[in-house]
Scaffold this motif. Sequence first.
Motif, short mmCIF file in Angstrom:
data_model
loop_
_atom_site.label_atom_id
_atom_site.label_comp_id
_atom_site.label_asym_id
_atom_site.label_seq_id
_atom_site.Cartn_x
_atom_site.Cartn_y
_atom_site.Cartn_z
N ARG A 250 -0.55 -7.33 -19.12
CA ARG A 250 -1.62 -7.29 -20.14
C ARG A 250 -2.48 -6.03 -19.96
O ARG A 250 -2.92 -5.44 -20.94
CB ARG A 250 -2.46 -8.55 -20.09
CG ARG A 250 -1.73 -9.77 -20.64
CD ARG A 250 -2.65 -10.96 -20.83
NE ARG A 250 -1.94 -12.16 -21.17
CZ ARG A 250 -1.51 -12.48 -22.39
NH1 ARG A 250 -1.70 -11.65 -23.39
NH2 ARG A 250 -0.87 -13.62 -22.61
N LEU B 214 5.55 -15.20 -19.61
CA LEU B 214 4.92 -16.33 -20.28
C LEU B 214 5.90 -17.49 -20.42
O LEU B 214 5.53 -18.65 -20.23
CB LEU B 214 4.40 -15.89 -21.66
CG LEU B 214 3.20 -14.94 -21.62
CD1 LEU B 214 2.94 -14.35 -23.00
CD2 LEU B 214 1.96 -15.64 -21.09
N LEU C 207 6.30 -9.28 -20.62
CA LEU C 207 5.21 -10.25 -20.71
C LEU C 207 5.72 -11.55 -21.33
O LEU C 207 5.39 -12.64 -20.85
CB LEU C 207 4.05 -9.68 -21.53
CG LEU C 207 2.86 -10.62 -21.76
CD1 LEU C 207 2.28 -11.12 -20.44
CD2 LEU C 207 1.79 -9.93 -22.60
N TYR D 94 3.94 -15.22 -11.41
CA TYR D 94 3.93 -14.98 -12.85
C TYR D 94 2.53 -14.73 -13.40
O TYR D 94 2.37 -13.94 -14.32
CB TYR D 94 4.62 -16.14 -13.57
CG TYR D 94 6.06 -16.30 -13.13
CD1 TYR D 94 6.96 -15.25 -13.22
CD2 TYR D 94 6.52 -17.51 -12.62
CE1 TYR D 94 8.27 -15.38 -12.80
CE2 TYR D 94 7.83 -17.65 -12.20
CZ TYR D 94 8.71 -16.59 -12.29
OH TYR D 94 10.00 -16.72 -11.88
N GLU D 95 1.53 -15.37 -12.82
CA GLU D 95 0.16 -15.13 -13.29
C GLU D 95 -0.27 -13.70 -12.99
O GLU D 95 -0.89 -13.03 -13.82
CB GLU D 95 -0.81 -16.14 -12.66
CG GLU D 95 -0.66 -17.54 -13.20
CD GLU D 95 -1.62 -18.53 -12.56
OE1 GLU D 95 -2.57 -18.10 -11.88
OE2 GLU D 95 -1.42 -19.74 -12.76
N GLU E 166 1.61 -11.41 -15.30
CA GLU E 166 1.03 -11.47 -16.64
C GLU E 166 -0.21 -10.58 -16.72
O GLU E 166 -0.37 -9.81 -17.67
CB GLU E 166 0.65 -12.92 -16.99
CG GLU E 166 -0.04 -13.04 -18.34
CD GLU E 166 -0.55 -14.45 -18.65
OE1 GLU E 166 -1.27 -14.58 -19.66
OE2 GLU E 166 -0.24 -15.40 -17.90
#
Length: 154
Positions: A57, A77, A73, A49-50, A53
């Motif tokens: 972004r 989050l 996104l 997930y990081e 993300e």
Amino acid sequence: MLENFSISSIIAGSVVVFSLAILAYFGWKTLITSDLFQKGINLAQAKDYEGAEAAFRQVISLNSTNDVVRLFLGDVLNKQGEVEEAIALYREVISRSPKNPDAYLRLANVLIQQQQPEEAKTNLLQAKDLLQKQRQPEKAQKIANLLEQINAKS
């Protein structure tokens, strides 16, 4: 006369070169954006997930008008426990694109998780109405069934 022809030719050639440069730039930007978006999807599916993300972004920084990326996104989050930021993104998409049923559905899902059933129902109703207007009766019926289940629990 010949001098005017040469100036006209130079101007026309410059316009063509400039136009091709602009097209090349936007083509490149679209390709980069598409690759980053797919990377974000793949990372999210792999539960990174990081990484997802970061990719999403980057897409938003290249194309600030892409609401689909904002929805993904928000999902990422939410999976990371950044619920308030996810809610803010979903609301931003609703504000920018009030006829996007997916934003209402995602917001409702998070609100249900946050024990806010009344606000979730409001968003589900909005999504159902939009889906009916967009001639997607099967999806609208699924939401109607979900609303009945929520009302039965209340």
